[in-house]
Design a protein around this motif. Structure first.
Motif, PDB file in Angstrom:
ATOM      1  N   PRO A  34      36.235  45.700  73.569  1.00  0.00           N
ATOM      2  CA  PRO A  34      37.297  45.962  72.590  1.00  0.00           C
ATOM      3  C   PRO A  34      37.318  47.441  72.198  1.00  0.00           C
ATOM      4  O   PRO A  34      36.268  48.079  72.110  1.00  0.00           O
ATOM      5  N   PRO A  35      38.507  47.996  71.961  1.00  0.00           N
ATOM      6  CA  PRO A  35      38.598  49.403  71.545  1.00  0.00           C
ATOM      7  C   PRO A  35      38.032  49.609  70.146  1.00  0.00           C
ATOM      8  O   PRO A  35      37.894  48.657  69.365  1.00  0.00           O
ATOM      9  N   SER A  36      37.730  50.851  69.807  1.00  0.00           N
ATOM     10  CA  SER A  36      37.091  51.151  68.522  1.00  0.00           C
ATOM     11  C   SER A  36      37.958  50.759  67.323  1.00  0.00           C
ATOM     12  O   SER A  36      37.427  50.370  66.287  1.00  0.00           O
ATOM     13  N   TRP A  37      39.299  50.826  67.443  1.00  0.00           N
ATOM     14  CA  TRP A  37      40.151  50.458  66.313  1.00  0.00           C
ATOM     15  C   TRP A  37      40.066  48.969  65.985  1.00  0.00           C
ATOM     16  O   TRP A  37      40.420  48.547  64.898  1.00  0.00           O
ATOM     17  N   LEU A  38      39.554  48.186  66.912  1.00  0.00           N
ATOM     18  CA  LEU A  38      39.451  46.742  66.702  1.00  0.00           C
ATOM     19  C   LEU A  38      38.092  46.328  66.144  1.00  0.00           C
ATOM     20  O   LEU A  38      37.938  45.227  65.630  1.00  0.00           O
ATOM     21  N   GLU A  39      37.115  47.206  66.206  1.00  0.00           N
ATOM     22  CA  GLU A  39      35.769  46.866  65.753  1.00  0.00           C
ATOM     23  C   GLU A  39      35.702  46.723  64.233  1.00  0.00           C
ATOM     24  O   GLU A  39      36.406  47.418  63.507  1.00  0.00           O
ATOM     25  N   GLY A  40      34.861  45.794  63.784  1.00  0.00           N
ATOM     26  CA  GLY A  40      34.634  45.597  62.358  1.00  0.00           C
ATOM     27  C   GLY A  40      34.652  44.135  61.974  1.00  0.00           C
ATOM     28  O   GLY A  40      34.726  43.241  62.814  1.00  0.00           O
ATOM     29  N   ASN A  41      34.568  43.895  60.686  1.00  0.00           N
ATOM     30  CA  ASN A  41      34.623  42.548  60.132  1.00  0.00           C
ATOM     31  C   ASN A  41      36.013  42.343  59.530  1.00  0.00           C
ATOM     32  O   ASN A  41      36.439  43.104  58.668  1.00  0.00           O
ATOM     33  N   TRP A  93      39.233  38.151  81.818  1.00  0.00           N
ATOM     34  CA  TRP A  93      39.203  39.605  81.882  1.00  0.00           C
ATOM     35  C   TRP A  93      39.967  40.167  80.694  1.00  0.00           C
ATOM     36  O   TRP A  93      40.517  39.418  79.893  1.00  0.00           O
ATOM     37  N   ALA A  94      39.984  41.495  80.576  1.00  0.00           N
ATOM     38  CA  ALA A  94      40.668  42.126  79.441  1.00  0.00           C
ATOM     39  C   ALA A  94      41.423  43.361  79.904  1.00  0.00           C
ATOM     40  O   ALA A  94      41.064  43.994  80.892  1.00  0.00           O
ATOM     41  N   GLU A  95      42.493  43.663  79.156  1.00  0.00           N
ATOM     42  CA  GLU A  95      43.280  44.870  79.364  1.00  0.00           C
ATOM     43  C   GLU A  95      43.408  45.563  78.017  1.00  0.00           C
ATOM     44  O   GLU A  95      43.453  44.909  76.979  1.00  0.00           O
ATOM     45  N   THR A  96      43.514  46.886  78.047  1.00  0.00           N
ATOM     46  CA  THR A  96      43.658  47.599  76.786  1.00  0.00           C
ATOM     47  C   THR A  96      44.527  48.837  76.974  1.00  0.00           C
ATOM     48  O   THR A  96      44.622  49.380  78.074  1.00  0.00           O
ATOM     49  N   ASP A  97      45.201  49.233  75.907  1.00  0.00           N
ATOM     50  CA  ASP A  97      45.882  50.519  75.845  1.00  0.00           C
ATOM     51  C   ASP A  97      45.685  51.057  74.438  1.00  0.00           C
ATOM     52  O   ASP A  97      44.839  50.556  73.705  1.00  0.00           O
ATOM     53  N   SER A  98      46.434  52.030  74.022  1.00  0.00           N
ATOM     54  CA  SER A  98      46.162  52.710  72.747  1.00  0.00           C
ATOM     55  C   SER A  98      46.287  51.825  71.517  1.00  0.00           C
ATOM     56  O   SER A  98      45.600  52.043  70.526  1.00  0.00           O
ATOM     57  N   ASP A  99      47.138  50.809  71.536  1.00  0.00           N
ATOM     58  CA  ASP A  99      47.306  49.975  70.337  1.00  0.00           C
ATOM     59  C   ASP A  99      47.338  48.477  70.627  1.00  0.00           C
ATOM     60  O   ASP A  99      47.781  47.684  69.802  1.00  0.00           O
ATOM     61  N   SER A 159      42.850  31.915  85.408  1.00  0.00           N
ATOM     62  CA  SER A 159      44.282  31.841  85.709  1.00  0.00           C
ATOM     63  C   SER A 159      45.125  32.747  84.812  1.00  0.00           C
ATOM     64  O   SER A 159      46.275  33.015  85.124  1.00  0.00           O
ATOM     65  N   GLY A 160      44.570  33.198  83.695  1.00  0.00           N
ATOM     66  CA  GLY A 160      45.317  34.064  82.785  1.00  0.00           C
ATOM     67  C   GLY A 160      46.314  33.330  81.904  1.00  0.00           C
ATOM     68  O   GLY A 160      47.156  33.955  81.270  1.00  0.00           O
ATOM     69  N   THR A 161      46.217  32.009  81.836  1.00  0.00           N
ATOM     70  CA  THR A 161      47.164  31.238  81.023  1.00  0.00           C
ATOM     71  C   THR A 161      46.736  31.106  79.564  1.00  0.00           C
ATOM     72  O   THR A 161      47.566  30.802  78.716  1.00  0.00           O
ATOM     73  N   SER A 162      45.474  31.322  79.272  1.00  0.00           N
ATOM     74  CA  SER A 162      44.974  31.295  77.895  1.00  0.00           C
ATOM     75  C   SER A 162      44.517  32.701  77.536  1.00  0.00           C
ATOM     76  O   SER A 162      43.632  33.248  78.189  1.00  0.00           O
TER      77      SER A 162
END
Length: 126
Positions: free
Chosen positions: A28-35, A80-86, A95-98
């Motif tokens: 997860p990107p840093s902006w998502l980290e925390g409680n 798997w995971a994908e990320t971009d700036s926001d 399968s990527g369905t969930s």
């Protein structure tokens, strides 16, 4: 109350997906980290979400205590995971369905929880 039940049903359905292969999952990107406080569509708190560089753990608290480690689930089911700036997308199965889409909206994060039969929206606030 019905929206809460739908959101929790969606999370439970995500738990039932089983695959055997494993992929590397982008952390997860840093902006998502925390409680975070996890809120339903009516802005009622239904749990908490703890996010670190390696884990995303949801703790349901509205009915009874239940802990769900989403990263572990994704590893076990070939996700798997994908990320971009926001935005951070965590696919929970091969399968990527969930999947969950975490969208950074500044003061809060919107979470789209999707599977083959339904889509729910939750909010995370610190």
């Amino acid at each position: 109350m019905r929206k809460t039940i739908n959101a929790m049903t969606t999370l439970l359905m995500l738990l039932s997906v089983i695959c055997c292969s494993m992929f590397i999952i982008t952390p997860p990107p840093s902006w998502l980290e925390g409680n975070w406080r996890l809120l339903d569509e009516d802005n009622l708190q239904i749990g908490e979400c703890e996010i670190s560089g390696e884990d995303i753990t949801i703790t349901r608290t509205e009915w009874e205590y239940e802990e769900i480690n989403l990263m572990s689930m994704a590893y076990q089911n070939g996700g798997w995971a994908e990320t971009d700036s926001d935005r951070y997308i965590l696919y929970l199965d091969f399968s990527g369905t969930s999947y969950l889409v975490f969208q950074n909206l500044g003061s809060y994060v919107e979470v789209q929880v999707s599977n083959t039969s339904s889509t729910s929206y939750l909010t995370m606030r610190k």
